[in-house]
Write an enzyme that holds these catalytic residues in place. Structure first.
Site, PDB file in Angstrom:
ATOM      1  N   TYR A 149       3.098   6.307  10.296  1.00  0.00           N
ATOM      2  CA  TYR A 149       2.308   5.167   9.869  1.00  0.00           C
ATOM      3  C   TYR A 149       3.196   4.117   9.211  1.00  0.00           C
ATOM      4  CZ  TYR A 149      -1.949   2.715   8.443  1.00  0.00           C
ATOM      5  OH  TYR A 149      -2.951   1.784   8.288  1.00  0.00           O
TER       6      TYR A 149
ATOM      7  N   PRO B 124      -5.656  -0.399  18.042  1.00  0.00           N
ATOM      8  CA  PRO B 124      -5.329  -0.822  16.677  1.00  0.00           C
ATOM      9  C   PRO B 124      -5.400   0.298  15.649  1.00  0.00           C
ATOM     10  CG  PRO B 124      -7.537  -1.545  17.286  1.00  0.00           C
ATOM     11  CD  PRO B 124      -6.913  -0.977  18.532  1.00  0.00           C
TER      12      PRO B 124
ATOM     13  N   LYS C 177      -0.045  -0.543  14.985  1.00  0.00           N
ATOM     14  CA  LYS C 177       1.301  -0.634  15.556  1.00  0.00           C
ATOM     15  C   LYS C 177       1.568  -1.893  16.381  1.00  0.00           C
ATOM     16  CE  LYS C 177       2.681   2.966  13.665  1.00  0.00           C
ATOM     17  NZ  LYS C 177       3.317   2.672  12.384  1.00  0.00           N
TER      18      LYS C 177
ATOM     19  N   HIS D 102       0.844  -1.190   0.000  1.00  0.00           N
ATOM     20  CA  HIS D 102       0.000   0.000   0.000  1.00  0.00           C
ATOM     21  C   HIS D 102       0.883   1.244   0.000  1.00  0.00           C
ATOM     22  CE1 HIS D 102      -4.001  -1.851   1.624  1.00  0.00           C
ATOM     23  NE2 HIS D 102      -3.499  -2.518   0.597  1.00  0.00           N
TER      24      HIS D 102
ATOM     25  N   TYR E 196      -9.937   5.086   6.790  1.00  0.00           N
ATOM     26  CA  TYR E 196     -10.293   5.420   8.167  1.00  0.00           C
ATOM     27  C   TYR E 196     -11.322   6.545   8.123  1.00  0.00           C
ATOM     28  CZ  TYR E 196      -6.017   2.989   9.759  1.00  0.00           C
ATOM     29  OH  TYR E 196      -5.043   2.059  10.037  1.00  0.00           O
TER      30      TYR E 196
END
Length: 389
Positions: free
Chosen positions: A384, A292, A296, A72, A200
């Site tokens: 991220y 979550p 991580k 990704h 998200y």
């Protein structure tokens, strides 16, 4: 029985540590209280930082991941329907890979089987002894018979509820915790994902996440209160709620179907300090838990294992204790940065029961700042995809 390192727990942290040590000729025994099938039956997320991918390559277990994992280049965040994609490759030159934790565990198990290294499943009544001295040992029951292993070190990789952290004297341990007033209701479905990358979503009704396990299997979540019960959520109710929290375009593309797994996961932040007690070391969920939201958990376990493996290899190859002496402080520095990022992601994307109109405006302004500021976007991408080791 005698070995150099006893590893408690055959999850990805314990298996990865065993693999890295084995590659350097350091003998280990892994003890796991559950069965092999139970360990492989645990369904967990798998967004791997670039550093975790590289560590699995170093361990020699990356073949299937490279063939089946999904790279990704970015992620989408939305706030009340307004969506923005953050391009990781463009911002920081890094990516993440979606590859399930169960698959990571399977790959490590198969590699350990092939090498002939010892893993003892269904080990009952595991107890840690004398780790405050120079002759630690571990006892356990197997098929009704008690066994003892003497060793140089013990690595506690047995999760939040494991025996390792519980064996530490209470006055030697300091813990930090935040329990969030909501959980994630998640379902797994054999349908193609709604998007090629994770989405998200913040909505006044609560958070939602669209993710995937493969090009044909999807994982979706919605925020629910802590008193919700899985049995009260039919598949139809879940899909209706998820659609409400996504923007119209995304909701229109959603392919629904019967769930093959459904569960509610509570959210908490937790850190134990220090991570070393004589010859016992804590790693992974035995040492810390993150929500979550920032993806991580597995990655922090991998970074702990990287530091601990380096320290133990240095001890055996150079007879130096510098690495093991520095392990706790080194690992905790990265742990707290990941805790901060996960807390921040959770705070901006979820609806809190006590959030007033001012608080929601602050969340919205934070989102707008992320979108409009290249520096803020780069910070999101840097965290991220994974901070440097």
């Amino acid at each position: 029985m005698r070995t150099k390192v006893v590893i408690i727990g055959a999850g990805p942290a314990g298996l990865l540590l065993g693999r890295l040590l084995e590659n350097q000729g350091i003998e280990t025994v892994i003890l796991e209280r559950r069965s092999r099938d139970y360990v492989l039956g645990r369904i967990r997320a798998g967004v791997l930082e670039q550093g975790t991918v590289e560590l699995l390559e170093q361990a020699g277990v990356s073949g299937r991941m490279q063939a089946e994992g999904l790279i990704h280049d970015g992620v989408e965040l939305s706030f009340d329907g307004d969506a923005h994609r953050f391009d990781f490759r463009e911002l920081v030159g890094r990516t993440v890979m979606v590859y399930g934790q169960t698959e990571v565990t399977r790959d490590l198990m198969l590699a350990r089987d092939a090498s002939g290294a010892t893993t003892i499943y269904e080990a009952e009544n595991v107890a840690l002894h004398a780790f405050d001295g120079d002759k630690p040992r571990v006892t356990y029951l197997k098929d009704g018979t008690e066994h003892e292993i003497s060793c140089d070190f013990i690595a506690g990789c047995d999760g939040y509820h494991g025996v390792s952290r519980a064996s530490v004297p209470e006055n030697a341990l300091r813990t930090f915790e935040r329990v969030y007033p909501f959980g994630w209701l998640g379902i797994l479905v054999d349908r193609p994902p709604v998007a090629d990358e994770l989405i998200y979503a913040h909505h006044s009704r609560g958070f939602a996440l669209c993710s995937m396990r493969s090009p044909t299997r999807s994982r979706y979540y919605v925020q629910v209160s802590t008193d919700e019960k899985v049995e009260d959520w039919s598949d139809d109710r879940f899909w209706d709620e998820l659609r409400r929290r996504l923007n119209d375009e995304t909701a229109g593309r959603l392919l629904t179907g019967p769930s093959i797994e459904k569960s509610i996961a509570p959210l908490r932040s937790f850190v134990a300090e220090p991570l070393r007690f004589g010859r016992l070391f804590l790693a992974g969920d035995a040492a810390h838990i993150v929500p979550p939201t920032g993806a991580k958990g597995l990655n922090l376990a991998a970074s702990d294992v990287r530091y601990l493996a380096e320290a133990l290899i240095e001890y055996y190859e150079e007879r130096s204790s510098a690495g093991i002496d520095a392990y706790s402080a080194r690992a905790l520095t990265r742990v707290w940065k990941a805790e901060r990022f996960s807390w921040w992601m959770t705070s901006i994307l979820h609806t809190f029961p006590d959030t007033d109109a001012f608080g929601r405006r602050m969340q919205r302004t934070e989102f707008d700042y992320l979108v409009s500021s290249e520096a803020a976007s780069r910070s999101l991408a840097e965290n991220y995809t994974g901070l440097p080791f």
